[in-house]
Design a protein around this motif. Structure first.
Motif, PDB file in Angstrom:
ATOM      1  N   GLN A  36       0.829  -1.211   0.000  1.00  0.00           N
ATOM      2  CA  GLN A  36       0.000   0.000   0.000  1.00  0.00           C
ATOM      3  C   GLN A  36       0.862   1.258   0.000  1.00  0.00           C
ATOM      4  O   GLN A  36       0.597   2.206  -0.731  1.00  0.00           O
ATOM      5  CB  GLN A  36      -0.930   0.013   1.224  1.00  0.00           C
ATOM      6  N   ARG A  37       1.892   1.226   0.847  1.00  0.00           N
ATOM      7  CA  ARG A  37       2.779   2.394   0.934  1.00  0.00           C
ATOM      8  C   ARG A  37       3.485   2.605  -0.411  1.00  0.00           C
ATOM      9  O   ARG A  37       3.574   3.726  -0.913  1.00  0.00           O
ATOM     10  CB  ARG A  37       3.831   2.196   2.033  1.00  0.00           C
ATOM     11  N   PHE A  38       3.981   1.508  -0.996  1.00  0.00           N
ATOM     12  CA  PHE A  38       4.714   1.638  -2.255  1.00  0.00           C
ATOM     13  C   PHE A  38       3.789   2.106  -3.385  1.00  0.00           C
ATOM     14  O   PHE A  38       4.223   2.810  -4.290  1.00  0.00           O
ATOM     15  CB  PHE A  38       5.389   0.311  -2.613  1.00  0.00           C
ATOM     16  N   LYS A  39       2.517   1.667  -3.306  1.00  0.00           N
ATOM     17  CA  LYS A  39       1.574   2.104  -4.345  1.00  0.00           C
ATOM     18  C   LYS A  39       1.263   3.591  -4.224  1.00  0.00           C
ATOM     19  O   LYS A  39       0.823   4.217  -5.195  1.00  0.00           O
ATOM     20  CB  LYS A  39       0.284   1.290  -4.260  1.00  0.00           C
ATOM     21  N   SER A  40       1.475   4.124  -2.992  1.00  0.00           N
ATOM     22  CA  SER A  40       1.186   5.553  -2.807  1.00  0.00           C
ATOM     23  C   SER A  40       2.359   6.423  -3.267  1.00  0.00           C
ATOM     24  O   SER A  40       2.298   7.646  -3.180  1.00  0.00           O
ATOM     25  CB  SER A  40       0.857   5.849  -1.342  1.00  0.00           C
ATOM     26  N   ILE A  41       3.430   5.782  -3.733  1.00  0.00           N
ATOM     27  CA  ILE A  41       4.563   6.562  -4.243  1.00  0.00           C
ATOM     28  C   ILE A  41       4.248   6.993  -5.677  1.00  0.00           C
ATOM     29  O   ILE A  41       3.913   6.161  -6.521  1.00  0.00           O
ATOM     30  CB  ILE A  41       5.869   5.737  -4.198  1.00  0.00           C
ATOM     31  N   HIS A  42       4.335   8.267  -5.897  1.00  0.00           N
ATOM     32  CA  HIS A  42       4.029   8.805  -7.227  1.00  0.00           C
ATOM     33  C   HIS A  42       5.248   8.712  -8.139  1.00  0.00           C
ATOM     34  O   HIS A  42       5.174   8.302  -9.294  1.00  0.00           O
ATOM     35  CB  HIS A  42       3.576  10.260  -7.079  1.00  0.00           C
ATOM     36  N   SER A  43       6.399   9.101  -7.593  1.00  0.00           N
ATOM     37  CA  SER A  43       7.598   9.085  -8.427  1.00  0.00           C
ATOM     38  C   SER A  43       8.850   9.025  -7.568  1.00  0.00           C
ATOM     39  O   SER A  43       8.812   9.297  -6.364  1.00  0.00           O
ATOM     40  CB  SER A  43       7.638  10.331  -9.315  1.00  0.00           C
ATOM     41  N   VAL A  44       9.937   8.639  -8.200  1.00  0.00           N
ATOM     42  CA  VAL A  44      11.246   8.652  -7.543  1.00  0.00           C
ATOM     43  C   VAL A  44      12.112   9.637  -8.312  1.00  0.00           C
ATOM     44  O   VAL A  44      12.200   9.565  -9.536  1.00  0.00           O
ATOM     45  CB  VAL A  44      11.895   7.247  -7.551  1.00  0.00           C
ATOM     46  N   GLU A  45      12.715  10.570  -7.589  1.00  0.00           N
ATOM     47  CA  GLU A  45      13.518  11.609  -8.247  1.00  0.00           C
ATOM     48  C   GLU A  45      15.000  11.431  -7.943  1.00  0.00           C
ATOM     49  O   GLU A  45      15.365  11.143  -6.797  1.00  0.00           O
ATOM     50  CB  GLU A  45      13.132  12.988  -7.686  1.00  0.00           C
ATOM     51  N   TYR A  46      15.808  11.569  -8.939  1.00  0.00           N
ATOM     52  CA  TYR A  46      17.248  11.633  -8.740  1.00  0.00           C
ATOM     53  C   TYR A  46      17.638  13.074  -9.021  1.00  0.00           C
ATOM     54  O   TYR A  46      17.647  13.508 -10.160  1.00  0.00           O
ATOM     55  CB  TYR A  46      17.976  10.663  -9.684  1.00  0.00           C
ATOM     56  N   ASP A  47      17.914  13.785  -7.970  1.00  0.00           N
ATOM     57  CA  ASP A  47      18.070  15.230  -8.070  1.00  0.00           C
ATOM     58  C   ASP A  47      19.545  15.617  -7.990  1.00  0.00           C
ATOM     59  O   ASP A  47      20.159  15.537  -6.917  1.00  0.00           O
ATOM     60  CB  ASP A  47      17.259  15.867  -6.919  1.00  0.00           C
ATOM     61  N   CYS A  48      20.125  16.005  -9.116  1.00  0.00           N
ATOM     62  CA  CYS A  48      21.529  16.430  -9.129  1.00  0.00           C
ATOM     63  C   CYS A  48      21.539  17.951  -8.989  1.00  0.00           C
ATOM     64  O   CYS A  48      21.710  18.667  -9.982  1.00  0.00           O
ATOM     65  CB  CYS A  48      22.213  16.018 -10.416  1.00  0.00           C
ATOM     66  N   CYS A  49      21.306  18.438  -7.779  1.00  0.00           N
ATOM     67  CA  CYS A  49      21.108  19.875  -7.611  1.00  0.00           C
ATOM     68  C   CYS A  49      22.417  20.658  -7.654  1.00  0.00           C
ATOM     69  O   CYS A  49      22.439  21.809  -8.011  1.00  0.00           O
ATOM     70  CB  CYS A  49      20.347  20.169  -6.330  1.00  0.00           C
ATOM     71  N   ASP A  50      23.513  20.059  -7.271  1.00  0.00           N
ATOM     72  CA  ASP A  50      24.794  20.752  -7.384  1.00  0.00           C
ATOM     73  C   ASP A  50      25.896  19.717  -7.589  1.00  0.00           C
ATOM     74  O   ASP A  50      25.648  18.521  -7.564  1.00  0.00           O
ATOM     75  CB  ASP A  50      25.063  21.633  -6.150  1.00  0.00           C
ATOM     76  N   TRP A  51      27.106  20.188  -7.770  1.00  0.00           N
ATOM     77  CA  TRP A  51      28.191  19.252  -8.091  1.00  0.00           C
ATOM     78  C   TRP A  51      28.684  18.497  -6.861  1.00  0.00           C
ATOM     79  O   TRP A  51      29.393  17.509  -6.977  1.00  0.00           O
ATOM     80  CB  TRP A  51      29.340  19.987  -8.768  1.00  0.00           C
ATOM     81  N   LEU A  52      28.256  18.943  -5.685  1.00  0.00           N
ATOM     82  CA  LEU A  52      28.725  18.287  -4.460  1.00  0.00           C
ATOM     83  C   LEU A  52      27.894  17.065  -4.086  1.00  0.00           C
ATOM     84  O   LEU A  52      28.406  16.084  -3.582  1.00  0.00           O
ATOM     85  CB  LEU A  52      28.686  19.276  -3.286  1.00  0.00           C
ATOM     86  N   SER A  53      26.602  17.154  -4.311  1.00  0.00           N
ATOM     87  CA  SER A  53      25.761  16.059  -3.839  1.00  0.00           C
ATOM     88  C   SER A  53      24.546  15.847  -4.734  1.00  0.00           C
ATOM     89  O   SER A  53      24.132  16.747  -5.464  1.00  0.00           O
ATOM     90  CB  SER A  53      25.315  16.330  -2.402  1.00  0.00           C
ATOM     91  N   HIS A  54      23.998  14.661  -4.660  1.00  0.00           N
ATOM     92  CA  HIS A  54      22.806  14.292  -5.418  1.00  0.00           C
ATOM     93  C   HIS A  54      21.790  13.716  -4.443  1.00  0.00           C
ATOM     94  O   HIS A  54      22.163  12.977  -3.537  1.00  0.00           O
ATOM     95  CB  HIS A  54      23.153  13.243  -6.475  1.00  0.00           C
TER      96      HIS A  54
END
Lengths: 273, 177
Positions: A171-189
């Motif tokens: 149920q919890r996994f079905k409530s997940i809309h999307s998974v984001e891989y966010d490369c917001c800066d060069w130091l961390s993702h």
């Protein structure tokens, strides 16, 4: 036939004649363990040993003290840890062989021939609170109350645990809309889980190894996991957030491995960005 | 010193119940220990509430309740928790459970985290036997919280899960099993 029922000298004799490269002692006296390592280091016995894991019973003994006593060295977080193939003899009872390698950061060098063996010291299992002994409703309730980073790590504990998580958290996994891989800066993702309720949960963030403080690089709180075919280093930040550490050239592998693992855990019916 | 009111974030019953005189009954554990408890505290257990209702409906005097699957030490903990929460509305605990949004008040956090893991396990198991929703909520949340910030190896130790190659099989003697 219980090995520990044999006289001590016979136990030693049996061990001396063992030739397998990996050994797991479920519970062991600390002095016996140190003596065991010293016999290997001096070349007296266990010539082919590559990996030894023990579980200590005493709560008073610190793991780092034992590692110091056997003069163990530690592979820092900047380097790839030692890996060993899983010996077949320990996988016979399973339906499918477990092919995940053993990953370890602590090792001892035998000076006579520079042979290296890995040593891992773990605490004895807490038999007083085995999760499997809880009523199944309680197991589900406990998993329901875990955060996603906790569930993610918990799924690596065993294949049956991953299966339980997948079935109980549907149920919890079905409530997940999307998974984001966010490369917001060069130091961390950032790896974010976005729920249909618009709640966003950062389950881990990846940080380049070279950006970490060199003084902290030798810390032993790193642990490695075999994530969909790739060994990834993790640690917890001071705020207990899950952090993945990697070299710049590993970035593609890290994202791909975590992505593949998430598909195997939560399914592929949500969007991945 | 008066006990500190510490359930600031937890929803409270909208209308406080009028304080009725305490009705004390004896409760016997599976190992023969006899404890005393206020009926209002026992009503938090759906299982015991049904038994008490059965006595009341038949106008039979309720002298002793037998709890056959909980030992004395654990039953004492259960009763201590119920006594603390006897004024709570069970519907609130159910609502918290349904919303999966459980906040552990500080008294409960202290009560549950001071327990050794073995006792906590017995307490949660007893809460399931006796069907005490609030105690199940807080107990399971406490166990889940204990996994926070732990590596997979530490989780394995905490929850007593051996690695596949460490599980003693029937054909192989282990070092010290």
């Amino acid at each position: 036939m219980k090995l520990n029922k044999y006289p001590y000298l016979v136990q030693n004799e049996i061990f001396d004649n063992m030739s397998f490269p990996s050994l797991f002692l479920l519970s062991c006296d600390i002095s016996k363990f140190i003596e065991f390592v010293n016999r290997w280091k001096s070349g007296e016995a266990y010539q082919n040993l590559e990996y030894l894991k023990i579980r200590i019973v005493s709560h008073d003994v610190r793991q780092d003290e034992i590692l110091n006593a056997i003069e163990a060295k530690h592979i820092d977080a900047q380097k790839t840890p030692l890996t060993h193939p899983l010996p077949r003899r320990y996988t016979e009872y399973t339906k499918q062989p477990n092919t995940d390698p053993i990953i370890n950061h602590s090792y001892v060098v035998r000076e006579s021939d520079n042979r290296v063996a890995s040593f891992l010291i773990a605490k004895f299992w807490n038999y007083q609170m085995k999760l499997s002994k809880y009523p199944s409703l309680a197991q589900n309730e406990i998993l329901d109350n875990m955060s996603f980073p906790c569930l993610f790590l918990f799924s690596f504990v065993s294949k049956s645990m991953k299966k339980l998580i997948k079935s109980s958290q549907l149920q919890r996994f079905k409530s997940i809309h999307s998974v984001e891989y966010d490369c917001c800066d060069w130091l961390s993702h950032y790896f974010n889980i976005c729920y249909q309720s618009r709640i966003k949960e950062t389950f881990t963030y990846a940080q380049k190894k070279e950006t970490e403080n060199r003084d902290k690089a030798n810390r032993t709180d790193h642990f490695s996991l075999y994530v969909s075919g790739y060994i990834i280093d993790f640690r917890f930040s001071e705020y207990k957030s899950l952090v993945t550490t990697f070299h710049p050239y590993e970035k593609e592998h890290i994202i791909k491995s975590i992505h593949n693992y998430l598909i195997s855990l939560i399914g592929d019916y949500m969007e991945y960005h | 010193m008066a006990p500190k009111k510490n359930s600031a974030k937890r929803p409270q019953p909208s209308t406080p119940k009028p304080s009725a005189p305490a009705r004390i009954v004896k409760v016997q554990s599976s190992d023969g220990h006899i404890l005393q408890a206020d009926v209002r505290a026992l009503l938090l257990s759906s299982t015991l509430a049904a038994t008490i209702k059965g006595y009341d409906d038949e106008n039979k005097p309720l002298e002793k309740l037998e709890v056959n699957n909980v030992v004395g030490f654990t039953l004492k903990l259960v009763l201590e928790w119920c006594e603390k929460h006897k004024e709570d509305d069970p519907a609130i605990a159910q609502a918290e459970k349904d919303k999966k949004n459980i906040f552990i008040p500080s008294w409960d956090r202290h009560f549950l985290t001071k327990l050794p893991m073995g006792n906590l396990f017995d307490l949660i198991t007893a809460a399931y036997h006796l069907d005490i929703t609030g105690l199940i909520n807080y107990g399971c949340k406490t166990v889940a919280n204990s996994a926070k910030g732990k590596s997979t190896e530490e989780m394995r130790e905490l929850f007593g899960i051996p690695e596949p190659w460490e599980q003693p099989s029937t054909s192989t003697a282990t070092w010290d099993d």
